[in-house]
Every structure is written in structure tokens, then in C-alpha cells.
Motif scaffolding. Structure first.
Motif, PDB file in Angstrom:
ATOM      1  N   LYS A  95       0.834  -1.196   0.000  1.00  0.00           N
ATOM      2  CA  LYS A  95       0.000   0.000   0.000  1.00  0.00           C
ATOM      3  C   LYS A  95       0.873   1.251   0.000  1.00  0.00           C
ATOM      4  N   LEU A  96       0.625   2.136  -0.956  1.00  0.00           N
ATOM      5  CA  LEU A  96       1.357   3.395  -1.020  1.00  0.00           C
ATOM      6  C   LEU A  96       0.836   4.372   0.020  1.00  0.00           C
ATOM      7  N   ALA A  97       1.671   5.361   0.348  1.00  0.00           N
ATOM      8  CA  ALA A  97       1.214   6.434   1.224  1.00  0.00           C
ATOM      9  C   ALA A  97       0.101   7.216   0.535  1.00  0.00           C
ATOM     10  N   LYS A  98      -0.748   7.832   1.308  1.00  0.00           N
ATOM     11  CA  LYS A  98      -1.829   8.644   0.759  1.00  0.00           C
ATOM     12  C   LYS A  98      -1.255   9.888   0.086  1.00  0.00           C
ATOM     13  N   ASN A  99      -1.805  10.239  -1.063  1.00  0.00           N
ATOM     14  CA  ASN A  99      -1.373  11.433  -1.782  1.00  0.00           C
ATOM     15  C   ASN A  99      -1.391  12.677  -0.887  1.00  0.00           C
ATOM     16  N   ASN A 100      -0.309  13.450  -0.959  1.00  0.00           N
ATOM     17  CA  ASN A 100      -0.258  14.765  -0.299  1.00  0.00           C
ATOM     18  C   ASN A 100      -0.632  14.695   1.186  1.00  0.00           C
ATOM     19  N   SER A 101      -0.202  13.648   1.874  1.00  0.00           N
ATOM     20  CA  SER A 101      -0.612  13.464   3.272  1.00  0.00           C
ATOM     21  C   SER A 101       0.473  13.843   4.277  1.00  0.00           C
ATOM     22  N   PHE A 102       1.630  14.292   3.796  1.00  0.00           N
ATOM     23  CA  PHE A 102       2.695  14.635   4.737  1.00  0.00           C
ATOM     24  C   PHE A 102       2.324  15.871   5.544  1.00  0.00           C
ATOM     25  N   SER A 103       2.683  15.849   6.825  1.00  0.00           N
ATOM     26  CA  SER A 103       2.471  16.998   7.705  1.00  0.00           C
ATOM     27  C   SER A 103       3.631  17.099   8.686  1.00  0.00           C
ATOM     28  N   LEU A 104       4.067  18.319   8.933  1.00  0.00           N
ATOM     29  CA  LEU A 104       5.109  18.542   9.932  1.00  0.00           C
ATOM     30  C   LEU A 104       4.553  18.426  11.348  1.00  0.00           C
ATOM     31  N   GLY A 105       3.239  18.463  11.457  1.00  0.00           N
ATOM     32  CA  GLY A 105       2.586  18.341  12.756  1.00  0.00           C
ATOM     33  C   GLY A 105       1.249  19.051  12.756  1.00  0.00           C
ATOM     34  N   THR A 106       0.337  18.562  13.571  1.00  0.00           N
ATOM     35  CA  THR A 106      -0.991  19.168  13.704  1.00  0.00           C
ATOM     36  C   THR A 106      -1.282  19.379  15.188  1.00  0.00           C
ATOM     37  N   LYS A 107      -2.463  19.900  15.485  1.00  0.00           N
ATOM     38  CA  LYS A 107      -2.857  20.135  16.875  1.00  0.00           C
ATOM     39  C   LYS A 107      -2.890  18.833  17.665  1.00  0.00           C
ATOM     40  N   ASN A 108      -3.382  17.763  17.025  1.00  0.00           N
ATOM     41  CA  ASN A 108      -3.504  16.475  17.713  1.00  0.00           C
ATOM     42  C   ASN A 108      -2.310  15.557  17.496  1.00  0.00           C
ATOM     43  N   LYS A 109      -1.549  15.823  16.455  1.00  0.00           N
ATOM     44  CA  LYS A 109      -0.361  15.022  16.168  1.00  0.00           C
ATOM     45  C   LYS A 109       0.836  15.963  16.045  1.00  0.00           C
ATOM     46  N   LYS A 110       1.504  16.178  17.144  1.00  0.00           N
ATOM     47  CA  LYS A 110       2.588  17.158  17.178  1.00  0.00           C
ATOM     48  C   LYS A 110       3.930  16.531  16.778  1.00  0.00           C
ATOM     49  N   TYR A 111       3.931  15.910  15.618  1.00  0.00           N
ATOM     50  CA  TYR A 111       5.135  15.254  15.107  1.00  0.00           C
ATOM     51  C   TYR A 111       4.976  15.104  13.600  1.00  0.00           C
ATOM     52  N   SER A 112       6.085  14.978  12.904  1.00  0.00           N
ATOM     53  CA  SER A 112       6.031  14.807  11.455  1.00  0.00           C
ATOM     54  C   SER A 112       5.461  13.426  11.130  1.00  0.00           C
ATOM     55  N   HIS A 113       4.547  13.392  10.167  1.00  0.00           N
ATOM     56  CA  HIS A 113       3.872  12.135   9.847  1.00  0.00           C
ATOM     57  C   HIS A 113       3.236  12.193   8.467  1.00  0.00           C
ATOM     58  N   CYS A 114       2.826  11.036   8.003  1.00  0.00           N
ATOM     59  CA  CYS A 114       1.995  10.947   6.806  1.00  0.00           C
ATOM     60  C   CYS A 114       1.028   9.792   7.019  1.00  0.00           C
ATOM     61  N   SER A 115       0.118   9.607   6.083  1.00  0.00           N
ATOM     62  CA  SER A 115      -0.872   8.535   6.203  1.00  0.00           C
ATOM     63  C   SER A 115      -0.617   7.466   5.148  1.00  0.00           C
ATOM     64  N   ILE A 116      -0.837   6.222   5.529  1.00  0.00           N
ATOM     65  CA  ILE A 116      -0.709   5.102   4.601  1.00  0.00           C
ATOM     66  C   ILE A 116      -2.113   4.616   4.256  1.00  0.00           C
ATOM     67  N   LYS A 117      -2.422   4.546   2.973  1.00  0.00           N
ATOM     68  CA  LYS A 117      -3.773   4.190   2.547  1.00  0.00           C
ATOM     69  C   LYS A 117      -3.960   2.671   2.574  1.00  0.00           C
ATOM     70  N   VAL A 118      -4.581   2.185   3.659  1.00  0.00           N
ATOM     71  CA  VAL A 118      -4.833   0.748   3.824  1.00  0.00           C
ATOM     72  C   VAL A 118      -6.339   0.552   3.976  1.00  0.00           C
ATOM     73  N   MET A 119      -7.015   0.386   2.872  1.00  0.00           N
ATOM     74  CA  MET A 119      -8.462   0.224   2.935  1.00  0.00           C
ATOM     75  C   MET A 119      -8.947  -0.589   1.743  1.00  0.00           C
ATOM     76  N   ARG A 120     -10.132  -1.157   1.893  1.00  0.00           N
ATOM     77  CA  ARG A 120     -10.715  -1.929   0.807  1.00  0.00           C
ATOM     78  C   ARG A 120     -11.084  -1.013  -0.358  1.00  0.00           C
ATOM     79  N   SER A 121     -10.880  -1.508  -1.568  1.00  0.00           N
ATOM     80  CA  SER A 121     -11.292  -0.731  -2.742  1.00  0.00           C
ATOM     81  C   SER A 121     -12.801  -0.796  -2.932  1.00  0.00           C
ATOM     82  N   ARG A 122     -13.421  -1.849  -2.373  1.00  0.00           N
ATOM     83  CA  ARG A 122     -14.876  -1.993  -2.418  1.00  0.00           C
ATOM     84  C   ARG A 122     -15.393  -2.336  -1.026  1.00  0.00           C
ATOM     85  N   THR A 123     -16.479  -1.700  -0.636  1.00  0.00           N
ATOM     86  CA  THR A 123     -17.029  -1.948   0.696  1.00  0.00           C
ATOM     87  C   THR A 123     -17.755  -3.291   0.743  1.00  0.00           C
ATOM     88  N   LEU A 124     -17.838  -3.830   1.938  1.00  0.00           N
ATOM     89  CA  LEU A 124     -18.521  -5.115   2.134  1.00  0.00           C
ATOM     90  C   LEU A 124     -20.035  -4.942   2.084  1.00  0.00           C
TER      91      LEU A 124
END
Length: 265
Positions: A95-124
Motif C-alpha cells: 500500500k502506497l502512502a496517501k497522496n499529499n498526506s505529509f504533515s510537519l505536525g498538527t494540533k492532535n499530532k505534534k510530530y512529522s507524519h503521513c498517512s498510509i492508505k490501507v483500505m478496501r477498494s470496495r465496501t462489504l
């Protein structure tokens, strides 16, 4: 005929067989509806070749890829690693990282991070939910509140690449790698070089893996944020966008070049 020429000829033959215009192939691949699929499946082959090369001197581990016609009722693995000593197969989800998801930090996540897109392509659907619940892995209530999520035991490892976190959609609606000035500054520090070409190359060639159990709230590494989840603290579903913390590299997410250590535990 060398390998490159053979590959080009295969593509030409494929286009002729299916009535496609070979000259239009670059535009077809770059279509906004097509590009994510090509890049996602293409990543599986990148990892396959990477692991085959990495493990070529390891007689105990074999990399496999089976081509499966994907259906919701069929469990298909992106890749497998077969361990001869234990006669076990380990499933790998790429699974690739989510597009344009990098952040140096947010109010709730005070650290550099990005998101990894791990989800079903079709819902159950409801019928599939009933079938899965009968297997005893999750209740109907749990499955209904996570229709687009994977149970952690659906695969053993998740493998990702971070370069996608620095992709944007440009004015022509094309996906391109384009870090902004702040992101380049971060990457210069993270990759320990100011050479942007080297940074880009490092991002392309460094991949990371995580034990799927460690991504689910049941591991105590996070809490499920689904409002209707009946067990948010002990949820067995992997979040659709688990966080990759750059400041905790080696804790949950580890460099793929060290994957042999996972099998030696």
C-alpha cells in the motif's frame, strides 16, 4: 533482443491483440482514473523484485506472487513469503502512502507524519458481512461499522513507500511528485542530503513494513475512531489511514531492508 526491447514488444503485441493504440498508451496510463490503479499494482511488482533481490542468498525464504481474479469472497495476497523452516506462508499487502498526506505536525499530532492508505477498494455488502461473521472473526456489528476496512489477520505485513505522501494533483489533474519548500527542508534532514535528485531516488528505493497486528487498535498503538465501533480500544480492524511517524521509525514501521529480522524472531 535485450530485456527492454522484449518488454516493449510485449506491450506492442498486447495493444494489437486488444485493439489498443500503442502510441496513446502514455496518455492512457496517465488518465486520472487509471494512474492510481497502475501505480498501486505496479508497486506490488516493485516490491516483488526488491525482495527477490534482497533475499537471493537466503535459502529459507522465497517470494511468491499469484495472479488472482479479485473478488470480495476470495482472499488474495499481493505477495507471499514462504518460510521453508516452518513451512509457513506470510501474506504481504502493498500500500502506497496517501497522496499529499505529509504533515510537519498538527494540533492532535505534534510530530512529522503521513498517512498510509490501507483500505478496501470496495465496501462489504450485507451478504458478505453475514458470511464473514459466521467464520467467527468478527461480529455483524463490528463488520458493519468497518465495511471498508481490513481485519488485521487478513494479511501478515503491510509494505509501503512514502514518496506518494509528497504527490499533488496539478492544474492538469495529473499526479506529480512536488514537495513544497517546507517539505524539501524536512526531506533534506530526513535523508541527510541537500541533493534533491538523491532525495527523490532515496524515496523511490526505500520501503517500509509493519506487522498488521501493530496497526490495529487491539495492539494498543492507537484507538479506533469509528463512531459506531463497538470496541474502539480493542478493535481488530486496521484504520483506513494508519499513521507513519517519522520520529518513531523502527518502532511500528521498519525499513524493508531489515525484513529478514522479522523471520528470525
Amino acid at each position: 533482443m535485450d530485456l527492454t526491447k522484449k518488454s516493449i514488444q510485449k506491450i506492442i503485441d498486447y495493444c494489437e491483440e486488444h485493439g489498443l493504440d500503442f502510441q496513446s498508451l502514455p496518455e492512457i496510463i496517465d488518465e486520472p482514473k487509471v494512474a492510481p490503479m497502475v501505480r498501486g499494482i505496479g508497486f506490488e511488482y516493485v516490491i516483488k523484485n526488491y525482495l527477490i533481490n534482497l533475499l537471493k542468498k537466503n535459502d529459507n525464504l522465497t517470494v511468491k506472487k499469484e495472479i488472482i481474479n479479485s473478488q470480495l469472497t476470495v482472499k488474495g495476497d499481493d505477495l507471499q513469503i514462504y518460510e521453508r523452516d516452518t513451512k509457513k506462508s506470510f501474506s504481504l499487502e502493498c500500500k502506497l502512502a496517501k497522496n499529499n498526506s505529509f504533515s510537519l505536525g498538527t494540533k492532535n499530532k505534534k510530530y512529522s507524519h503521513c498517512s498510509i492508505k490501507v483500505m478496501r477498494s470496495r465496501t462489504l455488502g450485507d451478504e458478505i458481512i453475514k458470511r464473514l461473521s459466521k467464520k467467527g472473526e468478527a461480529t455483524i456489528e463490528e463488520l458493519k461499522s468497518h465495511k471498508d476496512s481490513y481485519l488485521y489477520n487478513h494479511f501478515d505485513l503491510v509494505i509501503t513507500n512514502l514518496r506518494n505522501a509528497f504527490y499533488i494533483t496539478n492544474e492538469d489533474k495529473k499526479f506529480i511528485f512536488r514537495p513544497n519548500d517546507e517539505e524539501w527542508s524536512f526531506l533534506e534532514n530526513f535523508c541527510n542530503t541537500k541533493n534533491h535528485s538523491k532525495i527523490d531516488n532515496d524515496l523511490k528505493n526505500n520501503h517500509y513494513f509493519a506487522n498488521s497486528f501493530d496497526l490495529a487498535p487491539i495492539s494498543k498503538n492507537n484507538i479506533c475512531n469509528r463512531k459506531k465501533c463497538p470496541n474502539p480500544n480493542d478493535c481488530k480492524f486496521i484504520p483506513n489511514y494508519p499513521v507513519f511517524r517519522f520520529d518513531e521509525l523502527g518502532k511500528v514501521w521498519k525499513n524493508l531492508k531489515y525484513i529478514e529480522k522479522f523471520f528470525s524472531i
